[in-house]
Design a protein around this motif. Sequence first.
Motif, mmCIF file in Angstrom:
data_model
loop_
_atom_site.group_PDB
_atom_site.id
_atom_site.type_symbol
_atom_site.label_atom_id
_atom_site.label_comp_id
_atom_site.label_asym_id
_atom_site.label_seq_id
_atom_site.Cartn_x
_atom_site.Cartn_y
_atom_site.Cartn_z
ATOM 1 N N GLU A 33 0.797 -1.241 -0.057
ATOM 2 C CA GLU A 33 0.085 0.061 0.046
ATOM 3 C C GLU A 33 0.942 1.243 0.085
ATOM 4 N N ALA A 34 2.174 1.118 0.884
ATOM 5 C CA ALA A 34 3.058 2.389 0.894
ATOM 6 C C ALA A 34 3.593 2.580 -0.471
ATOM 7 N N LYS A 35 3.691 1.402 -1.259
ATOM 8 C CA LYS A 35 4.576 1.672 -2.460
ATOM 9 C C LYS A 35 3.451 2.173 -3.488
ATOM 10 N N ALA A 36 2.206 1.835 -3.334
ATOM 11 C CA ALA A 36 1.319 2.352 -4.271
ATOM 12 C C ALA A 36 0.711 3.646 -3.930
ATOM 13 N N GLY A 37 1.362 4.271 -2.805
ATOM 14 C CA GLY A 37 0.941 5.770 -2.393
ATOM 15 C C GLY A 37 -0.415 5.662 -1.569
ATOM 16 N N ARG A 38 -0.800 4.597 -1.046
ATOM 17 C CA ARG A 38 -2.040 4.608 -0.304
ATOM 18 C C ARG A 38 -1.423 4.689 1.116
ATOM 19 N N PHE A 39 -1.054 5.579 1.725
ATOM 20 C CA PHE A 39 -0.792 5.755 3.107
ATOM 21 C C PHE A 39 -1.099 7.228 3.672
ATOM 22 N N ALA A 40 -1.052 7.467 4.709
ATOM 23 C CA ALA A 40 -1.337 8.665 5.394
ATOM 24 C C ALA A 40 -2.753 9.273 5.020
ATOM 25 N N GLN A 41 -3.690 8.231 4.744
ATOM 26 C CA GLN A 41 -5.145 8.854 4.343
ATOM 27 C C GLN A 41 -5.954 9.211 5.424
ATOM 28 N N ILE A 42 -6.694 9.967 5.211
ATOM 29 C CA ILE A 42 -7.877 10.217 6.156
ATOM 30 C C ILE A 42 -9.011 9.236 6.060
ATOM 31 N N HIS A 43 -9.590 8.730 7.171
ATOM 32 C CA HIS A 43 -10.532 7.670 7.126
ATOM 33 C C HIS A 43 -11.507 8.134 7.922
ATOM 34 N N THR A 44 -12.995 7.754 7.540
ATOM 35 C CA THR A 44 -14.101 8.219 8.375
ATOM 36 C C THR A 44 -14.182 7.020 9.718
ATOM 37 N N PRO A 45 -15.019 7.579 10.365
ATOM 38 C CA PRO A 45 -15.299 6.417 11.492
ATOM 39 C C PRO A 45 -15.854 5.234 11.123
ATOM 40 N N GLU A 46 -16.574 5.499 9.987
ATOM 41 C CA GLU A 46 -17.188 4.170 9.485
ATOM 42 C C GLU A 46 -16.155 3.326 8.822
ATOM 43 N N GLN A 47 -15.260 3.706 8.146
ATOM 44 C CA GLN A 47 -14.394 3.198 7.491
ATOM 45 C C GLN A 47 -13.325 2.243 8.560
ATOM 46 N N ILE A 48 -13.039 3.083 9.612
ATOM 47 C CA ILE A 48 -12.098 2.561 10.743
ATOM 48 C C ILE A 48 -13.177 1.226 11.401
ATOM 49 N N THR A 49 -14.467 1.433 11.424
ATOM 50 C CA THR A 49 -15.110 0.569 12.383
ATOM 51 C C THR A 49 -15.187 -0.829 11.463
ATOM 52 N N LYS A 50 -15.149 -0.377 10.088
ATOM 53 C CA LYS A 50 -15.392 -1.753 9.092
ATOM 54 C C LYS A 50 -13.923 -2.608 9.162
ATOM 55 N N ARG A 51 -12.955 -1.505 8.956
ATOM 56 C CA ARG A 51 -11.550 -2.135 8.985
ATOM 57 C C ARG A 51 -11.212 -3.045 10.195
ATOM 58 N N ARG A 52 -11.563 -2.730 11.220
ATOM 59 C CA ARG A 52 -11.433 -3.298 12.589
ATOM 60 C C ARG A 52 -12.475 -4.559 12.819
ATOM 61 N N GLY A 53 -13.318 -4.682 11.906
ATOM 62 C CA GLY A 53 -14.413 -5.791 12.100
ATOM 63 C C GLY A 53 -15.116 -5.651 13.233
ATOM 64 N N ARG A 54 -15.432 -4.417 13.667
ATOM 65 C CA ARG A 54 -16.547 -4.295 14.681
ATOM 66 C C ARG A 54 -17.972 -4.294 14.071
ATOM 67 N N PRO A 55 -19.019 -4.538 14.886
ATOM 68 C CA PRO A 55 -20.200 -4.469 14.286
ATOM 69 C C PRO A 55 -20.648 -2.834 13.966
ATOM 70 N N GLN A 56 -21.407 -2.742 13.151
ATOM 71 C CA GLN A 56 -21.807 -1.208 12.605
ATOM 72 C C GLN A 56 -22.478 -0.839 13.831
#
Length: 110
Positions: A33-56
């Motif tokens: 991801e870093a090599k592709a330039g996908r780092f230091a992105q801003i994420h919404t709380p919804e994206q973080i919740t989904k990424r962590r696998g927590r229930p919506q």
Amino acid sequence: MKTLKRLDVDKVTAAIEADAGQALPGLREALVEAKAGRFAQIHTPEQITKRRGRPQGSTQAVTKEAVKLRLDADVLAALCASGDGWQTRINDTLRASLALSGKVKTHPVG
């Protein structure tokens, strides 16, 4: 950024894991991801919740306080063995106990 484009992900992964003495889950993917330039992105709380696998809907507006808590070794081992989210389960258990005595309100499930 130019340096990352020339990054040999396999070599860097091998070097970092050799230094750590163990495989590091997610390392290779993070380097890709870093090599592709996908780092230091801003994420919404919804994206973080989904990424962590927590229930919506589990994100709470209430902030939590960090505390130092001493537990018996066997109690801590049993809680940790129950898997990810054990600290949240401790909070839920304490809240339920305090709610029974009328000292706090219960949070609606959601």
